[in-house]
Enzyme design. Sequence first.
Site, PDB file in Angstrom:
ATOM      1  N   LYS A  12      37.175  37.411  65.894  1.00  9.35           N
ATOM      2  CA  LYS A  12      37.048  38.857  65.702  1.00  9.35           C
ATOM      3  C   LYS A  12      37.713  39.233  64.383  1.00  9.35           C
ATOM      4  O   LYS A  12      38.901  38.973  64.182  1.00  9.35           O
ATOM      5  CB  LYS A  12      37.719  39.611  66.855  1.00  9.35           C
ATOM      6  N   THR A  57      34.719  37.491  71.550  1.00  7.53           N
ATOM      7  CA  THR A  57      35.464  38.101  70.448  1.00  7.53           C
ATOM      8  C   THR A  57      36.023  39.464  70.856  1.00  7.53           C
ATOM      9  O   THR A  57      37.064  39.883  70.354  1.00  7.53           O
ATOM     10  CB  THR A  57      34.585  38.248  69.201  1.00  7.53           C
ATOM     11  N   ASP A  58      35.348  40.143  71.790  1.00  7.53           N
ATOM     12  CA  ASP A  58      35.882  41.415  72.279  1.00  7.53           C
ATOM     13  C   ASP A  58      37.204  41.201  73.005  1.00  7.53           C
ATOM     14  O   ASP A  58      38.113  42.033  72.920  1.00  7.53           O
ATOM     15  CB  ASP A  58      34.864  42.078  73.206  1.00  7.53           C
ATOM     16  N   ARG A 170      51.096  41.773  22.599  1.00  4.76           N
ATOM     17  CA  ARG A 170      50.003  42.418  23.331  1.00  4.76           C
ATOM     18  C   ARG A 170      50.507  42.948  24.659  1.00  4.76           C
ATOM     19  O   ARG A 170      51.575  42.555  25.155  1.00  4.76           O
ATOM     20  CB  ARG A 170      48.859  41.431  23.569  1.00  4.76           C
ATOM     21  N   GLN A 216      48.978  31.651  31.931  1.00  2.00           N
ATOM     22  CA  GLN A 216      49.262  30.418  32.668  1.00  2.00           C
ATOM     23  C   GLN A 216      50.763  30.147  32.712  1.00  2.00           C
ATOM     24  O   GLN A 216      51.307  29.739  33.748  1.00  2.00           O
ATOM     25  CB  GLN A 216      48.539  29.230  32.025  1.00  2.00           C
ATOM     26  N   HIS A 244      42.738  43.239  30.755  1.00  2.00           N
ATOM     27  CA  HIS A 244      42.793  43.393  29.306  1.00  2.00           C
ATOM     28  C   HIS A 244      43.008  44.852  28.883  1.00  2.00           C
ATOM     29  O   HIS A 244      42.414  45.773  29.454  1.00  2.00           O
ATOM     30  CB  HIS A 244      41.502  42.882  28.680  1.00  2.00           C
TER      31      HIS A 244
END
Length: 289
Positions: A12, A57-58, A170, A216, A244
């Site tokens: 679920k 799933t219920d 930057r 990185q 950016h």
Amino acid sequence: MTVVLGPNRYGKAETRVVRVTRDGEVHHLKDCTVGVSLSGDMREAHTVGDNAAVLPTDTQKNTVYAFAGEHGIGQIEDFALLLARHFTESQPTIHHARVQIEEHSWERQGPHSFVRSGTETRTCVVHHDRDGTSTVVSGLRDLVLLNTTGSEFHGFVRDEYTTLAPATDRVLATAVTARWRHAPRGAAPPDYGKSYEEARRSLLEAFAGTHSLSLQQTLYAMGSRVLAAREEICEVRLVLPNKHHFLVDLTPFGQANDDEVYHAADRPYGLIEGTVLHDDAPPAGFAWE
């Protein structure tokens, strides 16, 4: 050629549960989205439609609500472990349970008043096998960070299609997705709340304190800081989109732009992914996804 059933699971998805704990006039709020995936002896459910092994799933959804009512929701890792153990221990056909929880943060404004705080989301994924083996992965997503300076990018490969100019100063911005795997060294389970707070703090400190020559390099610094701060964490996986920021040309308006006015581009963007881990980290034994 024979056709056989391969790996499979079912469950679920996205059960939203809000738990209010009323401590006199002061109320506490937990707002979570829970996903359950179960696997085990499900061959005949797929091959001949025999559902004798299938927990609906219920029912899984109802279990989330019932456990929130009976046990409350403390640290999301503990709640996920509670659910995963229940599914594998109560149903003989269920051999493995995966429980994923996202916690949506609310900031207290008064004894019983809250405001939703930003886009950042705390996460966890728990895997639990019927033999009692558990693995806990904690994390966060959409932690938006930005440095206005202290970032460079140069010395990269150039070919006939390269137009990017080297940068010695930057803006560096990202929206962090981080996940870290617990490998406790003692018998006692980790304090997941404290572990989360200090891992998050380590990510922030490393991002702010690293003079970045590449995203990185920043990724590695962030993962390393978490591992140094928390001995119960053995592996950190990071996804860092490069958000950016481009300088706007103000010359048509008779103005100079001394690194002050930027256009924040949402796409395309660089996407940096990596893992930082102890060299003796035990194997995960499961797919993190």
